[in-house]
Structure formats: C-alpha cells, structure tokens
Design an enzyme around this catalytic site. Structure first.
Site, PDB file in Angstrom:
ATOM      1  N   LEU A  48       0.864  -1.181   0.000  1.00 16.71           N
ATOM      2  CA  LEU A  48       0.000   0.000   0.000  1.00 16.71           C
ATOM      3  C   LEU A  48       0.898   1.229   0.000  1.00 16.71           C
ATOM      4  O   LEU A  48       1.827   1.327   0.806  1.00 16.71           O
ATOM      5  CB  LEU A  48      -0.880   0.036   1.253  1.00 16.71           C
ATOM      6  CG  LEU A  48      -2.302  -0.502   1.197  1.00 16.71           C
ATOM      7  CD1 LEU A  48      -3.013  -0.219   2.514  1.00 16.71           C
ATOM      8  CD2 LEU A  48      -3.102   0.107   0.043  1.00 16.71           C
ATOM      9  N   ASP A  49       0.633   2.174  -0.907  1.00 14.76           N
ATOM     10  CA  ASP A  49       1.412   3.406  -0.933  1.00 14.76           C
ATOM     11  C   ASP A  49       1.296   4.153   0.392  1.00 14.76           C
ATOM     12  O   ASP A  49       0.260   4.050   1.080  1.00 14.76           O
ATOM     13  CB  ASP A  49       0.918   4.325  -2.057  1.00 14.76           C
ATOM     14  CG  ASP A  49       1.176   3.745  -3.443  1.00 14.76           C
ATOM     15  OD1 ASP A  49       2.094   2.919  -3.566  1.00 14.76           O
ATOM     16  OD2 ASP A  49       0.452   4.130  -4.388  1.00 14.76           O
ATOM     17  N   PRO A  50       2.320   4.946   0.755  1.00 13.17           N
ATOM     18  CA  PRO A  50       2.236   5.734   1.997  1.00 13.17           C
ATOM     19  C   PRO A  50       1.003   6.631   2.071  1.00 13.17           C
ATOM     20  O   PRO A  50       0.440   6.826   3.151  1.00 13.17           O
ATOM     21  CB  PRO A  50       3.533   6.562   1.972  1.00 13.17           C
ATOM     22  CG  PRO A  50       4.496   5.705   1.215  1.00 13.17           C
ATOM     23  CD  PRO A  50       3.670   5.045   0.137  1.00 13.17           C
ATOM     24  N   ALA A  52      -1.871   5.999   0.921  1.00 10.35           N
ATOM     25  CA  ALA A  52      -3.083   5.178   1.034  1.00 10.35           C
ATOM     26  C   ALA A  52      -3.227   4.667   2.461  1.00 10.35           C
ATOM     27  O   ALA A  52      -2.246   4.507   3.188  1.00 10.35           O
ATOM     28  CB  ALA A  52      -3.021   4.010   0.068  1.00 10.35           C
ATOM     29  N   ARG A 183      -4.201   4.220  -9.139  1.00 13.10           N
ATOM     30  CA  ARG A 183      -3.684   5.508  -9.627  1.00 13.10           C
ATOM     31  C   ARG A 183      -3.758   5.588 -11.154  1.00 13.10           C
ATOM     32  O   ARG A 183      -4.089   6.628 -11.719  1.00 13.10           O
ATOM     33  CB  ARG A 183      -2.238   5.701  -9.160  1.00 13.10           C
ATOM     34  CG  ARG A 183      -2.107   6.063  -7.688  1.00 13.10           C
ATOM     35  CD  ARG A 183      -0.663   6.303  -7.301  1.00 13.10           C
ATOM     36  NE  ARG A 183       0.123   5.076  -7.311  1.00 13.10           N
ATOM     37  CZ  ARG A 183       1.388   4.998  -7.742  1.00 13.10           C
ATOM     38  NH1 ARG A 183       1.994   6.067  -8.226  1.00 13.10           N
ATOM     39  NH2 ARG A 183       2.041   3.851  -7.687  1.00 13.10           N
TER      40      ARG A 183
END
Length: 323
Positions: A48-50, A52, A183
């Site tokens: 998970l991206d930071p 998110a 994204r």
C-alpha cells in the site's frame, strides 16, 4: 563449520489484518508490527502506498508461507478522484503536469465505467515498483527519466461511482485483481473524460479472504503491547517462555489457515499430521475424501498442517507447518 545464528524474537504465527494509517509505508508497517509482537519473522501481502490507508495483511512466523494466496486475492478500494489536474505520480504527492477547466458530470462518468470493467489493458504509473531493465520504475522516474512501461492485463470485477463531493470530486469503489493500479485508473479516466484527474484519497477496505471486520488499528495494538522492559528477555529467559505477556496482543492474530479459504480443506488425524510434517504422503480415507486436487490443505484439530497435491486419493505435501 560455522554455527547458525540463534533466531531473535518469539516464534509467534498468524495473520494480523493491519489498518495502515496514511503516511506509513508498507515496509515500515511490517517493521512496526514485527517489533510490537517481537516476532521472529514477518511479511506483508500486497503493498500500500504511503498516501493510502486501510487493509495491509501482515503475516507472522509460519503464516509467511501462505502470503502468495493472499496476494492473489481480490481487493476492494474506496478512492476519490480530483478532476482538473494530472500529476506525475497520479496522486497528491507529485507536481501537476496537465490541467483542464472541464469537470465531468455523473452521467458522463457512469457511461464510461463499463470500459473499465472485466479484463482490460492498463499501463502502470511512472512511479511504480515495476522493473524496467532490472531497475524499479520509481527510481528511474525520480532521476527524471520517462520510461516506457508496457501495458498489461488486469481484471476489474466491479467499478462504481459512489458519490460526488461538494468540491466536484468523484468517489468510487472498485473490486479488482492482483496488479491493478488504482492511480492508473484515475489517470486514464481523466484522460478519457478530457478533464484529467488524480487520486486524492485511497483506502483499501478488503483483501480476500479478509474483511473490514478483521481490521486492527495501530492504537489498539500499541495499547495491548507489553512495555518494552516487560517484552525483553530477562536473565536469558527466552521469548517463548513469555507468552503470558503477549496474550492481549496475540489475541488480534487470525489463524494461519484463515488465508487458505480458496483451497479445498481436508481434515486428517493426528497420526497422519505427524507423517505430513515429516514430508511423507498419506492416503486419504473415508467415503467423502477427495481423490484429485491440484492444491489443497490438510488440517488436524482445526489447525493447518500442510499444503499439497491430492493425486489418486493420496495427499502429497508441498509445504508443511509447525504444530
């Protein structure tokens, strides 16, 4: 002959369905959970991206052997697309690269959504972990390079427009398969609508087989964890002998076998479990015993024993789990 180093930490196993907060990276989250549980081994099932938030399943100990099954599971996201700007990272982190004064209407958006369901071709973001000639795309992008990332197939089972915010942004919910970039979806929707767009908020709410009811926030874990002076071995006392100090924390863990709902389940006896744990095949007995399966899991007293193949009524272990 060199001696093997002694493992550090507790031999604790199971799945923690962590509710990752915004601002924390996936690797940082795994390190934090491993530290709180004083676990020997830990790993996550899907980055998970930071920017998110939401579900980051983290495997401890023996559960790390089941990570691939969770990584392959369907995922559900709730996300907000801000229209009018495209950004280099396709989210709030990067600078604006394109702008538009146009704002799409709900009917226009809904008419486009069928184009983004089913099996589609999708180009990952420039800032992604995709490897290009042995290097991560995000490393090349940070150096100012524009890389040609080939499109690839992804599967989107469901994409719904949930609501429009007072600011004119759109909130969506998506159910998708492994490798889908939300994204990229925001970027492509914006281009097709002629208005550009990027992710403003992103939250993962489900990773099969786990649900929102399994989520555990960081503050609950920190409140349940023993104080550092209590969690450290004293006078050579091993971590394994300190289980009582971690009872409240360990209560948040799901059994390792919870990750394998996608596989046929075979109940076996304790004697058969002992044979499987030694790597030996067993004959499955009983009228309802399966005869053939490419992959299945064997359990004894409700606990996972092995993952293996069933051929001609014989279970052949491929991966075994400690009792």
């Amino acid at each position: 002959m060199a001696r093997r180093g002694k493992k550090k930490g507790r031999p604790v196993s199971g799945w923690l369905v962590f509710d990752k907060p915004v601002g924390m990276g996936s690797t940082e989250a795994v390190s934090k959970i491993k530290w709180l549980f004083q676990a020997e081994k830990a790993g996550h099932a899907g980055t998970l991206d930071p920017l998110a938030s939401g579900m980051l399943p983290i495997a401890l100990g023996e559960a790390t052997k089941t990570v691939p099954y969770v990584q392959d599971g369907a995922k559900v996201y709730r996300f907000t697309v801000a229209w009018g700007e495209e950004r280099s990272t396709d989210d709030l982190e990067g600078p604006v690269t394109k702008t538009s004064d146009k704002r799409p209407g709900e009917a226009e958006i809904r008419a486009l959504l069928p184009n983004y369901t089913g099996v589609i071709m999708q180009t990952p973001p420039q800032f992604s972990a995709i490897k290009i000639a042995g290097e991560r795309a995000y490393d090349l992008a940070r150096e100012g390079e524009t890389v040609d990332i080939p499109a690839r197939e992804v599967e989107i089972g469901r994409l719904e427009l949930i609501e429009t915010t007072p600011e004119g942004n759109s909130i969506f919910e998506i159910e998708c398969g492994k490798g889908t970039y939300v994204r990229s979806l925001a970027r492509d929707l914006g281009r097709d609508l002629g208005c550009y767009g990027h992710i403003a908020t992103l939250r993962r709410t489900e990773v099969f087989p786990f649900t929102a009811d399994d989520l555990v926030p960081l503050d609950a874990l920190e409140a349940a964890a023993p104080k550092r002076e209590e969690a450290a071995p004293e006078g050579g006392r091993p971590f394994a002998a300190q289980g009582e100090r971690f009872v409240a924390l360990d209560a948040f863990l799901l059994d390792t076998g919870e990750a394998l709902d996608c596989l046929p389940q075979v109940a076996i006896t304790d004697d058969a479990a002992a044979k499987l744990r030694l790597g030996n095949p067993i004959i499955l007995r009983g009228r309802d015993a399966p005869v053939q399966a490419d992959e299945a899991c064997a359990t004894a007293r409700g606990k996972l024993v092995a993952i293996g193949e069933i051929e001609a009524g014989m279970f052949k272990p491929k991966r075994v789990f400690a009792g």
